[in-house]
Design a protein around this motif. Structure first.
Motif, PDB file in Angstrom:
ATOM      1  N   ALA A 151     -30.241   4.902 -18.717  1.00 30.36           N
ATOM      2  CA  ALA A 151     -31.274   5.730 -18.089  1.00 30.36           C
ATOM      3  C   ALA A 151     -32.057   4.922 -17.055  1.00 30.36           C
ATOM      4  O   ALA A 151     -32.314   5.390 -15.940  1.00 30.36           O
ATOM      5  N   GLN A 152     -32.390   3.685 -17.411  1.00 30.94           N
ATOM      6  CA  GLN A 152     -33.138   2.825 -16.488  1.00 30.94           C
ATOM      7  C   GLN A 152     -32.317   2.504 -15.246  1.00 30.94           C
ATOM      8  O   GLN A 152     -32.837   2.485 -14.131  1.00 30.94           O
ATOM      9  N   ALA A 153     -31.035   2.264 -15.445  1.00 27.52           N
ATOM     10  CA  ALA A 153     -30.178   1.925 -14.309  1.00 27.52           C
ATOM     11  C   ALA A 153     -30.001   3.131 -13.378  1.00 27.52           C
ATOM     12  O   ALA A 153     -29.986   2.975 -12.153  1.00 27.52           O
ATOM     13  N   ILE A 154     -29.888   4.325 -13.944  1.00 24.18           N
ATOM     14  CA  ILE A 154     -29.794   5.527 -13.105  1.00 24.18           C
ATOM     15  C   ILE A 154     -31.105   5.708 -12.328  1.00 24.18           C
ATOM     16  O   ILE A 154     -31.115   5.987 -11.127  1.00 24.18           O
ATOM     17  N   ASP A 155     -32.209   5.516 -13.027  1.00 19.18           N
ATOM     18  CA  ASP A 155     -33.529   5.636 -12.411  1.00 19.18           C
ATOM     19  C   ASP A 155     -33.663   4.687 -11.218  1.00 19.18           C
ATOM     20  O   ASP A 155     -34.112   5.084 -10.139  1.00 19.18           O
ATOM     21  N   GLU A 156     -33.232   3.454 -11.417  1.00 17.73           N
ATOM     22  CA  GLU A 156     -33.336   2.442 -10.361  1.00 17.73           C
ATOM     23  C   GLU A 156     -32.502   2.823  -9.143  1.00 17.73           C
ATOM     24  O   GLU A 156     -32.952   2.743  -8.003  1.00 17.73           O
ATOM     25  N   GLU A 157     -31.265   3.254  -9.419  1.00 15.45           N
ATOM     26  CA  GLU A 157     -30.345   3.614  -8.343  1.00 15.45           C
ATOM     27  C   GLU A 157     -30.864   4.853  -7.605  1.00 15.45           C
ATOM     28  O   GLU A 157     -30.786   4.939  -6.383  1.00 15.45           O
ATOM     29  N   ALA A 158     -31.408   5.801  -8.362  1.00 14.69           N
ATOM     30  CA  ALA A 158     -31.951   7.023  -7.756  1.00 14.69           C
ATOM     31  C   ALA A 158     -33.145   6.698  -6.861  1.00 14.69           C
ATOM     32  O   ALA A 158     -33.314   7.297  -5.794  1.00 14.69           O
ATOM     33  N   ARG A 159     -33.946   5.733  -7.307  1.00 17.95           N
ATOM     34  CA  ARG A 159     -35.122   5.351  -6.510  1.00 17.95           C
ATOM     35  C   ARG A 159     -34.678   4.792  -5.156  1.00 17.95           C
ATOM     36  O   ARG A 159     -35.258   5.112  -4.121  1.00 17.95           O
ATOM     37  N   LYS A 160     -33.610   3.994  -5.157  1.00 16.45           N
ATOM     38  CA  LYS A 160     -33.095   3.438  -3.895  1.00 16.45           C
ATOM     39  C   LYS A 160     -32.723   4.542  -2.914  1.00 16.45           C
ATOM     40  O   LYS A 160     -32.784   4.357  -1.711  1.00 16.45           O
ATOM     41  N   HIS A 161     -32.264   5.664  -3.463  1.00 10.51           N
ATOM     42  CA  HIS A 161     -31.836   6.780  -2.612  1.00 10.51           C
ATOM     43  C   HIS A 161     -32.921   7.818  -2.457  1.00 10.51           C
ATOM     44  O   HIS A 161     -32.683   8.892  -1.912  1.00 10.51           O
ATOM     45  N   ASN A 162     -34.084   7.507  -2.986  1.00  3.84           N
ATOM     46  CA  ASN A 162     -35.229   8.405  -2.864  1.00  3.84           C
ATOM     47  C   ASN A 162     -34.931   9.798  -3.413  1.00  3.84           C
ATOM     48  O   ASN A 162     -35.242  10.805  -2.789  1.00  3.84           O
ATOM     49  N   LEU A 163     -34.279   9.851  -4.582  1.00  5.87           N
ATOM     50  CA  LEU A 163     -33.995  11.143  -5.194  1.00  5.87           C
ATOM     51  C   LEU A 163     -34.339  11.115  -6.678  1.00  5.87           C
ATOM     52  O   LEU A 163     -34.531  10.044  -7.255  1.00  5.87           O
ATOM     53  N   VAL A 164     -34.423  12.294  -7.241  1.00  3.81           N
ATOM     54  CA  VAL A 164     -34.656  12.424  -8.680  1.00  3.81           C
ATOM     55  C   VAL A 164     -33.383  13.020  -9.285  1.00  3.81           C
ATOM     56  O   VAL A 164     -32.952  14.099  -8.886  1.00  3.81           O
ATOM     57  N   MET A 165     -32.749  12.283 -10.194  1.00  2.00           N
ATOM     58  CA  MET A 165     -31.478  12.737 -10.765  1.00  2.00           C
ATOM     59  C   MET A 165     -31.713  13.522 -12.064  1.00  2.00           C
ATOM     60  O   MET A 165     -32.274  12.997 -13.016  1.00  2.00           O
ATOM     61  N   PRO A 166     -31.278  14.781 -12.092  1.00  2.00           N
ATOM     62  CA  PRO A 166     -31.326  15.535 -13.351  1.00  2.00           C
ATOM     63  C   PRO A 166     -30.322  14.953 -14.352  1.00  2.00           C
ATOM     64  O   PRO A 166     -29.183  14.660 -13.972  1.00  2.00           O
ATOM     65  N   VAL A 167     -30.758  14.753 -15.563  1.00  3.44           N
ATOM     66  CA  VAL A 167     -29.858  14.200 -16.575  1.00  3.44           C
ATOM     67  C   VAL A 167     -29.946  15.006 -17.872  1.00  3.44           C
ATOM     68  O   VAL A 167     -30.954  15.654 -18.156  1.00  3.44           O
ATOM     69  N   LEU A 168     -28.862  14.968 -18.635  1.00  8.05           N
ATOM     70  CA  LEU A 168     -28.855  15.514 -19.990  1.00  8.05           C
ATOM     71  C   LEU A 168     -28.666  14.356 -20.953  1.00  8.05           C
ATOM     72  O   LEU A 168     -28.034  13.352 -20.609  1.00  8.05           O
ATOM     73  N   VAL A 169     -29.209  14.507 -22.125  1.00  2.52           N
ATOM     74  CA  VAL A 169     -29.054  13.488 -23.150  1.00  2.52           C
ATOM     75  C   VAL A 169     -27.886  13.883 -24.047  1.00  2.52           C
ATOM     76  O   VAL A 169     -27.864  15.002 -24.596  1.00  2.52           O
TER      77      VAL A 169
END
Ligand SMILES: *Cc1c(COP(=O)(O)O)cnc(C)c1O
Length: 230
Positions: A103-121
């Motif tokens: 989750a943290q790694a997706i968050d970091e990568e999404a921040r680089k692209h200035n987007l918010v990624m919808p995720v399911l658990v």
């Protein structure tokens, strides 16, 4: 063949909605195209399919350029952190978040692209040793923990039910996932909603729809059996 298969799957989703008194507009069919060539995806696209599911980031990356840009790509399989970069600006949703490191790694990568990624658990409802996913009793704490990440947004739960020839056997898992999502939804955790339940595959999607699935992931039932030997 894809056309007929799609008609049949859509008809069966409709019938399951009718049996359960659900609005068919609330169930999205995700066509799982893993291992299938671009031509087959184009055929499904021509029949109106816009939601495609893949379980390998590389496959999304490879197919993406040859297909229309109004396709929504769902990342449904186990995701390694070093592969997030292949799909971060291509996937509309990641269905398979099952660790805070991921989750943290997706968050970091999404921040680089200035987007918010919808995720399911992803939740391992049947507690199968061979499966990914967090345990149901850990889901709420896990979601609270990752809810502070501002470049992902938890939008629901996903499960891969056991493989079985008897779809009724999976009803209890789908029902329990729905319950879990209602319970967590009632906690009103900031930055979290429980709008989606991704459950049901070729062998059991009707049962999943009856139990409240908002997304079913169907591969074989649309594209035919997969050949992993080529
Ligand atoms: C392959 C796959 C599906 C589709 O499976 P079928 O049985 O072919 O419908 C659904 N969900 C996930 C996560 C998958 O990897």
């Amino acid at each position: 063949m894809i056309k007929e298969n799609l008609q049949e799957v859509e008809q069966r989703i409709l019938a399951a909605c009718q049996r359960a008194g659900r609005d068919p507009g609330c169930v999205t069919l995700v066509a799982v195209s893993k291992t299938k060539p671009v031509e087959m995806l184009q055929e499904a696209y021509a029949e109106g399919i816009r939601e495609f599911g893949e379980n390998k980031p590389q496959e999304i990356r490879e197919k993406y350029p040859s297909l229309p840009k109004d396709i929504h790509w769902h990342m449904i399989g186990h995701l390694q952190r070093n592969k997030i970069k292949y799909i971060i600006d291509k996937a509309c949703m990641i269905h398979s978040v099952d660790s805070s490191r991921l989750a943290q790694a997706i968050d970091e990568e999404a921040r680089k692209h200035n987007l918010v990624m919808p995720v399911l658990v992803e939740v391992n409802m049947a507690k199968e040793e061979s499966k990914f996913g967090i345990m149901p009793e850990e889901a709420e704490d896990f979601i609270r923990e990752i809810s502070s990440l501002s470049n992902i947004r938890v939008e629901g739960l996903m499960t891969i039910a056991p493989f079985t020839d008897h779809p009724e056997e999976n009803r209890v898992h789908f029902r329990n996932l729905k319950k879990l999502s209602v319970d967590i939804g009632a906690k009103n955790i900031d930055n979290v909603n429980m709008r989606h339940l991704s459950m049901g595959m070729t062998g059991d999607f009707e049962v999943a729809v009856e139990e409240g699935a908002t997304m079913v992931r169907v591969g074989t039932g649309i594209f035919g059996a997969r050949d992993y030997t080529v």
